[in-house]
Enzyme design. Sequence first.
Site, PDB file in Angstrom:
ATOM      1  CG  ASP A  43      -2.144   0.855   1.069  1.00 39.67           C
ATOM      2  OD1 ASP A  43      -1.983   2.075   0.843  1.00 39.67           O
ATOM      3  OD2 ASP A  43      -3.265   0.319   1.158  1.00 39.67           O
ATOM      4  CG  LEU A  88      -9.017  -4.923  -2.748  1.00 39.28           C
ATOM      5  CD1 LEU A  88      -8.312  -6.263  -2.586  1.00 39.28           C
ATOM      6  CD2 LEU A  88      -9.797  -4.623  -1.487  1.00 39.28           C
ATOM      7  CE1 TYR A 161     -11.946   3.443  -9.810  1.00 36.46           C
ATOM      8  CE2 TYR A 161     -14.324   3.574  -9.484  1.00 36.46           C
ATOM      9  CZ  TYR A 161     -13.099   3.037  -9.154  1.00 36.46           C
ATOM     10  OH  TYR A 161     -13.019   2.089  -8.167  1.00 36.46           O
TER      11      TYR A 161
END
Length: 352
Positions: A43, A88, A161
Amino acid sequence: MSVPIYPGRGTGRTSLVTGGAGFVGSHLVEHLLDLGDEVVVLDDLSTGSARNLAGVADNPRLTMIHGSILNPTTVGQAIRSCDRVFHLAAAVGVKLIVEQPLRGLRINIHGTENVLTAAIEHQASVLLVSTSEVYGKNTADRLREDSDRVLGDPLLSRWTYAGAKGIDEAFAKAYCDQEGLDVSIVRLFNTVGPRQTGRYGMVLPNLVGQALRNQPLTVFGDGRQTRCFSAVEDVVPAMVAIERDPRARGEAYNLGGAREISILDLAHEIIRTLDSRSTVELVPYERAYAPGFEDMRRRVPDNTKAHALVGYEPRTSLTSTIMRVAADLLSRERLGSDAMPLAGAATFRGVV
Ligand code: UDP
């Protein structure tokens, strides 16, 4: 540049969770650790937060890497001990995408391709986490996985997006068909729950925060647009079950809520549930975002395919989610501002 060594404790599989410090990612990490997996989190802490993983930071089966999916070397290092990847990491949130379209395109397209190619090289399977945004303005009664996409002008940043995530899915499918990548896809519909932040525009934590402060709840447009909110605790186990199921290879699955609700009704339900003194304020879209902004009037999932495969069923009520989100926001307020840099960030290893 240093990389952590993964000692291979535990008996479960080793999962890489990109974006594991985000809202959905952190719930997934906790679930995988509960199942016995070794978990590696990659991350960049741009929208995620180390605090989201505070409850599991001391778990010896968790390794956290602070780095970006835009760096192929970092991705390769993170993936090398893993046999599956939950991807993700993404630039999410309508507000963020509208304000920073270039960043969104880079992360969501180049970053995803880095993850997919690293997975092929290391023979890891992948669950690509996509979004109901890919359906765009299709207002069908129930959106099936093969429903048409109805997208607006690609020059409007609102659509970048949906465009990028559609390309991600096409990449995944092409890598599956042509290179043998073991990949499946889930499309999340307005997932909500504790740790989601309203900072990037998401409606539920935004309105709950306003209600807790007894401020007017800002409902955009006429408030008659509808969504089906799904609880993160219903969605996460389904993601893991889909990843495991060989029948899911090369397929996409909707994971959404069961109850269609307008944003205006949501606002009133939040006020009632929290016994707030707030009123509702209708805010024109051009004031909320920018002139020319287009919203989705309606977005209703057909969850039949995920139900048939893994028994997915949204069970958690919206009222209980509102209460849990409120409790979470209040506990974070006590810890300090939502936007404050966290002491917990020090638990991340500095690999970039
Ligand atoms: N919205 C709103 N007030 C807010 C934030 C969002 O009325 O403070 C609206 C937004 O315009 C949209 C809906 O709530 O119609 C859901 O927005 P969100 O950004 O959470 O998700 P998405 O648009 O991706 O469904």
